[in-house]
Write a protein that holds these residues in place. Structure first.
Motif, PDB file in Angstrom:
ATOM      1  N   THR A 147      -5.576   0.223   9.670  1.00  0.00           N
ATOM      2  CA  THR A 147      -7.140  -0.497   9.907  1.00  0.00           C
ATOM      3  C   THR A 147      -7.148  -1.810  10.792  1.00  0.00           C
ATOM      4  N   SER A 148      -5.809  -2.405  10.812  1.00  0.00           N
ATOM      5  CA  SER A 148      -5.866  -3.586  11.567  1.00  0.00           C
ATOM      6  C   SER A 148      -4.223  -3.830  11.840  1.00  0.00           C
ATOM      7  N   ILE A 149      -3.919  -4.558  12.982  1.00  0.00           N
ATOM      8  CA  ILE A 149      -2.374  -4.751  13.388  1.00  0.00           C
ATOM      9  C   ILE A 149      -2.193  -6.283  13.404  1.00  0.00           C
ATOM     10  N   ILE A 150      -0.885  -6.556  12.842  1.00  0.00           N
ATOM     11  CA  ILE A 150      -0.467  -7.914  13.082  1.00  0.00           C
ATOM     12  C   ILE A 150       0.586  -8.097  13.854  1.00  0.00           C
ATOM     13  N   LEU A 151       0.808  -8.942  15.025  1.00  0.00           N
ATOM     14  CA  LEU A 151       1.851  -9.299  15.816  1.00  0.00           C
ATOM     15  C   LEU A 151       2.573 -10.431  15.235  1.00  0.00           C
ATOM     16  N   ARG A 152       3.533 -10.368  14.542  1.00  0.00           N
ATOM     17  CA  ARG A 152       4.244 -11.459  13.828  1.00  0.00           C
ATOM     18  C   ARG A 152       5.377 -11.919  14.619  1.00  0.00           C
ATOM     19  N   LEU A 153       5.399 -13.170  15.404  1.00  0.00           N
ATOM     20  CA  LEU A 153       6.312 -13.361  16.527  1.00  0.00           C
ATOM     21  C   LEU A 153       7.207 -14.844  16.079  1.00  0.00           C
ATOM     22  N   ASP A 154       8.354 -14.474  16.614  1.00  0.00           N
ATOM     23  CA  ASP A 154       9.411 -15.575  16.632  1.00  0.00           C
ATOM     24  C   ASP A 154      10.320 -15.455  17.748  1.00  0.00           C
ATOM     25  N   THR A 155       9.743 -15.967  18.683  1.00  0.00           N
ATOM     26  CA  THR A 155      10.514 -15.762  20.090  1.00  0.00           C
ATOM     27  C   THR A 155      10.252 -16.884  21.163  1.00  0.00           C
ATOM     28  N   PRO A 156      11.269 -17.315  21.815  1.00  0.00           N
ATOM     29  CA  PRO A 156      11.144 -18.219  22.858  1.00  0.00           C
ATOM     30  C   PRO A 156      10.609 -17.723  24.056  1.00  0.00           C
ATOM     31  N   GLY A 157      10.400 -16.260  24.373  1.00  0.00           N
ATOM     32  CA  GLY A 157      10.003 -15.693  25.504  1.00  0.00           C
ATOM     33  C   GLY A 157      10.968 -14.683  26.137  1.00  0.00           C
ATOM     34  N   GLY A 158      10.873 -14.493  27.183  1.00  0.00           N
ATOM     35  CA  GLY A 158      12.006 -13.606  27.865  1.00  0.00           C
ATOM     36  C   GLY A 158      11.671 -13.585  29.311  1.00  0.00           C
ATOM     37  N   MET A 159      11.885 -12.181  29.942  1.00  0.00           N
ATOM     38  CA  MET A 159      11.759 -11.797  31.443  1.00  0.00           C
ATOM     39  C   MET A 159      10.738 -11.805  31.802  1.00  0.00           C
ATOM     40  N   ALA A 160      10.210 -12.110  32.922  1.00  0.00           N
ATOM     41  CA  ALA A 160       8.788 -11.992  33.501  1.00  0.00           C
ATOM     42  C   ALA A 160       8.693 -10.502  33.770  1.00  0.00           C
ATOM     43  N   SER A 161       9.575  -9.726  34.192  1.00  0.00           N
ATOM     44  CA  SER A 161       9.517  -8.191  34.768  1.00  0.00           C
ATOM     45  C   SER A 161       8.845  -7.481  33.347  1.00  0.00           C
ATOM     46  N   GLY A 162       7.853  -7.027  33.588  1.00  0.00           N
ATOM     47  CA  GLY A 162       7.194  -6.127  32.325  1.00  0.00           C
ATOM     48  C   GLY A 162       6.329  -6.931  31.350  1.00  0.00           C
ATOM     49  N   CYS A 163       6.432  -8.131  31.311  1.00  0.00           N
ATOM     50  CA  CYS A 163       5.545  -8.940  30.482  1.00  0.00           C
ATOM     51  C   CYS A 163       4.199  -8.679  30.810  1.00  0.00           C
ATOM     52  N   PHE A 164       3.608  -8.928  31.878  1.00  0.00           N
ATOM     53  CA  PHE A 164       2.204  -9.119  32.143  1.00  0.00           C
ATOM     54  C   PHE A 164       1.568  -7.535  31.876  1.00  0.00           C
ATOM     55  N   ASP A 165       2.411  -6.486  32.240  1.00  0.00           N
ATOM     56  CA  ASP A 165       2.034  -5.192  32.045  1.00  0.00           C
ATOM     57  C   ASP A 165       1.753  -4.904  30.405  1.00  0.00           C
ATOM     58  N   LEU A 166       2.568  -5.441  29.636  1.00  0.00           N
ATOM     59  CA  LEU A 166       2.451  -5.473  28.122  1.00  0.00           C
ATOM     60  C   LEU A 166       1.212  -5.896  27.714  1.00  0.00           C
ATOM     61  N   VAL A 167       1.252  -7.535  28.104  1.00  0.00           N
ATOM     62  CA  VAL A 167       0.088  -8.065  28.020  1.00  0.00           C
ATOM     63  C   VAL A 167      -1.030  -7.381  28.079  1.00  0.00           C
ATOM     64  N   ASP A 168      -1.554  -6.815  29.273  1.00  0.00           N
ATOM     65  CA  ASP A 168      -2.578  -6.278  29.719  1.00  0.00           C
ATOM     66  C   ASP A 168      -2.869  -5.152  28.853  1.00  0.00           C
ATOM     67  N   HIS A 169      -1.787  -4.348  28.563  1.00  0.00           N
ATOM     68  CA  HIS A 169      -2.093  -3.139  27.470  1.00  0.00           C
ATOM     69  C   HIS A 169      -2.741  -3.343  26.205  1.00  0.00           C
ATOM     70  N   ILE A 170      -2.193  -4.552  25.557  1.00  0.00           N
ATOM     71  CA  ILE A 170      -2.456  -5.193  24.395  1.00  0.00           C
ATOM     72  C   ILE A 170      -3.989  -5.579  24.404  1.00  0.00           C
TER      73      ILE A 170
END
Length: 457
Positions: A123-146
């Protein structure tokens, strides 16, 4: 051997087949990165040296049954919270190799997110994060998808450690961002590394002569110093990428792009993140789970839903409106038989700010509590927040809506006050002096001469 990844692979006994080392170096050197520099550079160095493996990067999906305030399951059996645990640096696609699957990939995050999104039991989703980041390539595509999935199910980002740069981009795509008092977000910027190995080559007596056609063909080659033209080109590319990052975060959070850009890639912790608009509210894992359980037990309007917020505010306004002339007054018994109407009337006649009034109406009804007692509780929370944190209505509303015990409210406020001096300033993962030391250490560790020396060669 002039290729540092290849040299490291040989030194670490990985032979010529070391795709994690080689492919990661190709992905991160001379490429735009959305990463918090002091942590991210240490992670990159760790992967190249083999000190960081797949065990340090985790992507795991869990499902939890929703429970009410009493700890008992709520509703039907198929009523689950889907949790995506994401830890470590991120790359565009999987990079499997001898040391394991490599860093977490955006492709794997997307597959996991879609699996939970399409699961009717979740019924609901939690994205639990522990990350300093990563590559620019592919990031914005995933962000737009979410971001485009908003409205299908509530999606929460929980930052109880840190979500910097690309990690913060993912968090911003969620409906709400919950952050612990020591959690960190931000770093809306882009970084790129060019490793100049020409000095090392000279020390070991190696001369590289490039044969090429096209004036820009050997730009960013690590065997030569970076030319002024290549440097200028890289800066233009970074500024364009940063503009894309800023615009994406501004869209996701409903902020002005200028306000996001003005942070200059700074990092913020806890209450400071809420104040700058980079987080929705303070809360821990247990707070968020309790919030979701209470929401399922008694369905009040969901936070952040404009239509439901308007309905709650309309109820306050309707209760406060003067009676229609010549209309017969409602009998006292009607108020007794309808506690919700009595509470709405009491809230409307109180001096609570609109945000706190709506929070009182959303708060789960307490057995035997009168409308006056509910108003008194809300006022006490408001006074406590005003005395400690200069009247933060957002924080007070969060306490009220979750029905946080007054003693707990005061304890948390005192802890926030103790950290207030640090939290209201830009906080990075390491002091500048320590970051400089770490950079020097990483460069020394990646120096082939030192590697040979340390191994006795």
């Amino acid at each position: 051997m002039t290729s540092k990844p290849g040299l490291l692979a040989r030194m670490l006994g990985r032979g010529s087949r070391a795709p994690v080392v080689a492919s990661l170096a190709a992905a991160v050197l001379n490429q735009p990165l959305l990463v918090q520099p002091s942590i991210g550079e240490a992670l990159v160095g760790g992967y190249l040296e083999g000190k960081v493996t797949s065990d340090d990067s985790v992507l795991k999906a869990d499902r939890f049954e929703v429970s009410g305030p009493d700890g008992q399951p709520v509703g039907v059996a198929q009523n689950l919270i889907g949790v995506i645990n994401l830890s470590g640096a991120m790359v565009n696609r999987p990079m499997p190799g001898p040391s394991g699957s490599g860093p977490v990939s955006y492709a794997a995050v997307r597959d996991t997110f879609d699996e939970l999104l399409n699961d009717d039991a979740v019924t609901s989703i939690i994205l639990r994060l522990d990350t300093p980041g990563g590559m620019a390539s592919g990031c914005f595509d995933l962000v737009d998808h979410i971001f485009e999935a908003r409205g299908r199910k509530p999606v929460y980002a929980l930052v109880d450690d840190h979500a910097y740069s690309a990690g913060f981009a993912l968090a911003s795509a969620c409906d709400e961002i919950w952050i612990s008092r020591t959690g960190g977000v931000g770093s809306v910027g882009v970084v790129r590394y060019h490793h100049d190995w020409s000095g090392n080559n000279a020390q070991i007596g190696l001369k590289v002569t490039p044969l090429f056609a096209g004036a820009r063909k050997v730009d960013f080659n690590p065997n030569f110093p970076l030319s002024e033209e290549a440097h200028a080109e890289a800066m233009v590319d970074l500024e364009d990428m940063r503009t894309m990052f800023v615009d994406t975060v501004a869209r996701n959070l409903g902020m002005e792009a200028d306000a996001v850009s003005a942070t200059e890639a700074a990092c913020y912790r806890g209450q400071a993140a809420v104040a700058v608009g980079f987080a929705t509210r303070l809360g821990t894992w247990h707070d968020l789970i309790a919030h979701l359980g209470a929401a399922e037990a008694a369905p009040p309007p969901a936070p952040g839903n404009p239509e439901q917020d308007e309905e709650a505010e309309a109820a306050v306004a309707a209760a406060a409106a003067p009676p229609v002339p010549d209309a017969a007054p409602a009998p006292p018994a009607a108020v007794v038989e309808n506690p919700a109407a009595a509470l709405a009337a009491a809230v409307a006649s109180s001096e609570l700010p609109p945000a706190l009034a709506v929070a009182v109406l959303r708060r789960q009804a307490q057995p035997g509590e009168t409308a006056e007692a509910a108003i008194e509780y809300a006022t006490a929370v408001q006074d406590a927040c005003a005395a400690t944190l200069r009247g933060d209505e957002t924080l007070a509303a969060s306490f009220i809506e979750k029905n946080t015990d007054l003693d707990t409210v005061r304890t948390q406020l005192l802890s926030m006050k103790a950290e207030e001096g640090r939290a209201t300033q830009v906080i990075t993962a390491q002091p500048a002096s320590m970051a400089d030391q770490r950079v020097a250490q990483i460069k020394a560790q990646l120096d082939p001469t030192n590697i040979y020396k340390n191994r006795g060669n």
